[in-house]
Design a protein around this motif. Sequence first.
Motif, PDB file in Angstrom:
ATOM      1  N   PRO A 183       0.812  -1.225   0.000  1.00  0.00           N
ATOM      2  CA  PRO A 183       0.000   0.000   0.000  1.00  0.00           C
ATOM      3  C   PRO A 183       0.841   1.269   0.000  1.00  0.00           C
ATOM      4  N   GLY A 184       0.440   2.198  -0.875  1.00  0.00           N
ATOM      5  CA  GLY A 184       1.095   3.495  -0.944  1.00  0.00           C
ATOM      6  C   GLY A 184       2.275   3.567  -1.888  1.00  0.00           C
ATOM      7  N   THR A 185       2.690   2.424  -2.455  1.00  0.00           N
ATOM      8  CA  THR A 185       3.894   2.436  -3.290  1.00  0.00           C
ATOM      9  C   THR A 185       3.605   2.620  -4.773  1.00  0.00           C
ATOM     10  N   ARG A 186       2.406   2.244  -5.204  1.00  0.00           N
ATOM     11  CA  ARG A 186       2.056   2.340  -6.623  1.00  0.00           C
ATOM     12  C   ARG A 186       0.587   2.700  -6.758  1.00  0.00           C
ATOM     13  N   TRP A 187       0.137   2.805  -8.029  1.00  0.00           N
ATOM     14  CA  TRP A 187      -1.255   3.168  -8.319  1.00  0.00           C
ATOM     15  C   TRP A 187      -1.883   2.100  -9.199  1.00  0.00           C
ATOM     16  N   ASN A 188      -3.080   1.686  -8.856  1.00  0.00           N
ATOM     17  CA  ASN A 188      -3.821   0.753  -9.690  1.00  0.00           C
ATOM     18  C   ASN A 188      -5.304   0.926  -9.395  1.00  0.00           C
ATOM     19  N   TYR A 189      -6.054   1.243 -10.438  1.00  0.00           N
ATOM     20  CA  TYR A 189      -7.483   1.548 -10.293  1.00  0.00           C
ATOM     21  C   TYR A 189      -8.203   0.371  -9.649  1.00  0.00           C
ATOM     22  N   SER A 190      -8.967   0.639  -8.597  1.00  0.00           N
ATOM     23  CA  SER A 190      -9.632  -0.434  -7.863  1.00  0.00           C
ATOM     24  C   SER A 190     -11.048  -0.056  -7.475  1.00  0.00           C
ATOM     25  N   ASN A 191     -12.016  -0.644  -8.161  1.00  0.00           N
ATOM     26  CA  ASN A 191     -13.414  -0.483  -7.760  1.00  0.00           C
ATOM     27  C   ASN A 191     -13.646  -1.105  -6.387  1.00  0.00           C
ATOM     28  N   SER A 192     -12.883  -2.131  -6.067  1.00  0.00           N
ATOM     29  CA  SER A 192     -12.995  -2.775  -4.756  1.00  0.00           C
ATOM     30  C   SER A 192     -12.750  -1.754  -3.643  1.00  0.00           C
ATOM     31  N   GLY A 193     -11.721  -0.921  -3.826  1.00  0.00           N
ATOM     32  CA  GLY A 193     -11.398   0.080  -2.822  1.00  0.00           C
ATOM     33  C   GLY A 193     -12.538   1.048  -2.577  1.00  0.00           C
ATOM     34  N   TYR A 194     -13.239   1.421  -3.637  1.00  0.00           N
ATOM     35  CA  TYR A 194     -14.342   2.375  -3.472  1.00  0.00           C
ATOM     36  C   TYR A 194     -15.593   1.728  -2.892  1.00  0.00           C
ATOM     37  N   CYS A 195     -15.817   0.444  -3.181  1.00  0.00           N
ATOM     38  CA  CYS A 195     -16.901  -0.261  -2.499  1.00  0.00           C
ATOM     39  C   CYS A 195     -16.593  -0.339  -1.007  1.00  0.00           C
ATOM     40  N   LEU A 196     -15.326  -0.617  -0.692  1.00  0.00           N
ATOM     41  CA  LEU A 196     -14.909  -0.680   0.704  1.00  0.00           C
ATOM     42  C   LEU A 196     -15.107   0.664   1.400  1.00  0.00           C
ATOM     43  N   LEU A 197     -14.862   1.762   0.695  1.00  0.00           N
ATOM     44  CA  LEU A 197     -15.115   3.095   1.271  1.00  0.00           C
ATOM     45  C   LEU A 197     -16.585   3.272   1.636  1.00  0.00           C
ATOM     46  N   GLY A 198     -17.474   2.773   0.775  1.00  0.00           N
ATOM     47  CA  GLY A 198     -18.906   2.853   1.083  1.00  0.00           C
ATOM     48  C   GLY A 198     -19.258   2.066   2.329  1.00  0.00           C
ATOM     49  N   TYR A 199     -18.666   0.878   2.472  1.00  0.00           N
ATOM     50  CA  TYR A 199     -18.923   0.059   3.655  1.00  0.00           C
ATOM     51  C   TYR A 199     -18.361   0.724   4.914  1.00  0.00           C
ATOM     52  N   ILE A 200     -17.183   1.336   4.792  1.00  0.00           N
ATOM     53  CA  ILE A 200     -16.580   2.038   5.930  1.00  0.00           C
ATOM     54  C   ILE A 200     -17.443   3.226   6.340  1.00  0.00           C
ATOM     55  N   ALA A 201     -17.942   3.981   5.361  1.00  0.00           N
ATOM     56  CA  ALA A 201     -18.817   5.125   5.659  1.00  0.00           C
ATOM     57  C   ALA A 201     -20.055   4.665   6.423  1.00  0.00           C
TER      58      ALA A 201
END
Length: 446
Positions: free
Chosen positions: A165-183
């Motif tokens: 984490p934090g070393t590179r970039w890769n588009y992730s829909n999973s990450g944004y679904c996880l943001l919704g669950y965290i919210a």
Amino acid sequence: MKKLLCLLFLLGGLLYARAQDTTTAKLDSLLSTYNRVYKFNGTALITQHGKILLHKAYGFRNVADSVRNDTGTIFQLGSVTKQFTAVIILKLEEEKKLSVQDKVSKYFPDFPKGDSITIHHLLTHTSGIYNYTNDRTFMESEVFKPASREKLMALFKDKPLDFPPGTRWNYSNSGYCLLGYIAEKAANKPYEQLVREYIFNPLHMTNSGFDFKRLNNKEKSTGYFFINQDSSKVAPGVDSSVSFAAGAMYSTTRDLYKWHQAAQQYKILTKADWERAYTPVLNHYGYGMNIDSTEGKRRISHGGGIHGFITTLTRVPEDDVCIILLDNASDNTIGRISESVQSILYNRPYTLPRVRNAIQVAETTLQQYTGEYDMKGFTITIAVKDGMLTGQPTGQQPAILYAEKEDFFFLSIADVQIKFTRGDKNEVNGMILYENDREKIGTKVK
């Protein structure tokens, strides 16, 4: 002197109005031409310096019923949703319900390596979490069905991280679904309710929401994989529980313009937090937004694609530029259209798409082209069906080829042309495939 000043102001106003009319005409010509070649089917809203230069619809909302799009048509947005999710996260941070430095493990203690992944990583696509939309089997058979949080998270939770984490970039829909669950966990409310309370209701975005499949509204558009002069193909609807906080939102051009105006006026969030969202981390990506520049001015944008729909929202805050293009026929040309719109607004060169006109060709002539063509990696089978020439690459469905001139054909559903070649005895012996400015030579083998 006063009369002279009044005259100068009047002349200046007339010149400005004439320039604005010219810009509007260019914009309309651009979109109308793309519509004629089946590359734009939707609604556009374009503004500059706070003035709406164009708000117009093109093509069909529903082909079967011959209902045309209008400026109130409702479209699915796909990943344009992500900026709304990002703003919700920042709003919850302002209310001290979470921090972007929180670890995923705080909300999901059993998430593998969750103690090394922060909310900031999720927002900026630097988490390394596997993108669940890369799961082809799931995308082909399961996206149309409701999915629980557990089912969706199971698609990526136990997959190895793509990178630390934090070393590179890769588009992730999973990450944004996880943001919704965290919210949802942080606020103890459903994600959709949070968006309505913090964004839709205050901004009076009355035609925006999430459960598009079950939406009962006469303005709702039908999504298509393609629309052309002969046919169209309806796309199956993705369930909102699957696209969720990464891409489930639907809206209209009017509602999205209200969103642009709110951002211009630093509503919902503090100015400092809007600036945080606009700050790129890696790969020109901030919080739910792409950040780059045009004419030396900051440009904020994001596109979206979901079965049957493709969209883009581009803003240049310094010039109060807002470009909203919503399309219900899935053509990827929309990014090129947006760039041409910006060229018109900033007086840069641009080109209109070529309008290709089909001619009639006798079936006896079409038979000369039939056969199999080796394209060095795949085969294209050319056949005649119902008096029309068709081309079928390996593993794909056949598509109609329209004759533009002798030995030269084009597809109406993609930027593809085929030129058939002939030998010394005038027999068809091969083809040249032109696709998106590239060409590939094939040999007739049968």
